[in-house]
Design an enzyme around this catalytic site. Structure first.
Site, PDB file in Angstrom:
ATOM      1  N   SER A  74     -37.429   2.936  14.982  1.00 25.86           N
ATOM      2  CA  SER A  74     -37.605   1.926  13.939  1.00 25.86           C
ATOM      3  C   SER A  74     -38.118   2.583  12.667  1.00 25.86           C
ATOM      4  O   SER A  74     -38.790   3.615  12.716  1.00 25.86           O
ATOM      5  CB  SER A  74     -38.587   0.842  14.401  1.00 25.86           C
ATOM      6  N   ASP A  75     -37.780   1.983  11.543  1.00 26.06           N
ATOM      7  CA  ASP A  75     -38.279   2.479  10.264  1.00 26.06           C
ATOM      8  C   ASP A  75     -38.358   1.309   9.287  1.00 26.06           C
ATOM      9  O   ASP A  75     -37.566   0.362   9.377  1.00 26.06           O
ATOM     10  CB  ASP A  75     -37.364   3.566   9.694  1.00 26.06           C
TER      11      ASP A  75
END
Length: 198
Positions: A74-75
Site C-alpha cells: 500500500s502507498d
C-alpha cells in the site's frame, strides 16, 4: 477463540505501525516485511499513478522474497492540484505543506495491491479521499506540529489523532483509507486471493 488458519501465509509489505494496526482489525494472522522500494516519483508522474505504482512495487518486492505468500502493498500520496505531497520528514517541510493546504481541498490517494506469485493472483485498487483543511493560522500550524510531530505522514496531518482538528470535512467511501490502508478494498482483494473473511 483461536486465530483462523490461512491457506497461505499473509504478509503486509510495510513497516508502518498505522497500516499494521488497521490490518489487525480483520483478525487474520499476518507478518510484516519491509519492501525496500525507491519511492522517488518519476518525472511528470501524477499523484494517483505514483501511489498505484508504489503499492504494486511494494507488494511485488516482498512477494519475490515470499512467493508462496499473499502479500499486501500500500502507498499513500497527497494530491494538491496535481502536485504530489509526500511525507515531510522535517518540521520546516511540514509547515510548508500545511500552509499550502490551508483552506484547500486535498485528495489523498491510498493505493492497494495484493499479490501471490504461487497462484498468479495480482489485483490493485485505489481509494481517493477528499480532505478539506480549515483556513489555519501560522500559530495553529506550529502548535499542532509541536504536539503531534506528524513528519512520517503524507500531508503532515494525522486524522486519527489531533490532526482531525485541522479539518473541515472528509469525504470517502472507505473510511480507513486516510489513515493508510483502505480496509473495505483490502477485504475485497483478500477474498479474491482466496482468504475467508466474515
Amino acid at each position: 477463540m483461536s486465530s483462523p488458519t490461512l491457506p497461505r501465509p499473509l504478509i503486509l509489505g510495510s513497516t508502518s505501525p498505522y497500516r499494521r494496526a488497521l490490518l489487525e482489525r480483520l483478525q487474520l494472522p499476518f507478518d510484516t516485511a519491509a519492501p525496500h522500494v525507491d519511492e522517488t516519483p518519476l518525472p511528470g508522474e501524477a499523484p494517483a499513478t505514483l501511489a498505484r505504482r508504489l503499492a504494486h512495487a511494494k507488494a511485488g518486492a516482498v512477494a519475490q522474497r515470499h512467493p508462496q505468500a499473499i502479500v499486501i502493498g500500500s502507498d499513500q500520496v497527497a494530491d494538491l492540484d496535481g502536485v504530489a505531497l509526500g511525507k515531510p520528514g522535517t518540521h520546516e517541510r511540514a509547515v510548508a505543506q500545511l500552509r499550502a493546504m490551508r483552506g484547500r481541498t486535498v485528495v489523498f490517494h491510498t493505493a492497494l495491491a495484493v499479490v501471490c506469485i504461487a497462484t498468479g493472483y495480482a489485483a490493485q485498487d485505489v481509494a481517493a479521499v477528499q480532505v478539506r483543511f480549515r483556513d489555519l493560522s501560522d500559530d495553529e500550524i506550529e502548535r499542532y506540529l509541536l504536539v503531534e510531530r506528524p513528519y512520517d505522514c503524507a500531508g503532515s496531518a494525522k486524522s486519527e489523532g489531533l490532526g482531525i482538528a485541522l479539518l473541515d470535512a472528509i469525504v470517502s467511501d472507505d473510511p480507513t483509507a486516510l489513515v493508510g490502508l483502505p480496509l473495505i478494498r483490502t477485504a475485497r482483494l483478500l477474498r479474491g486471493a482466496g482468504l475467508t473473511l466474515p
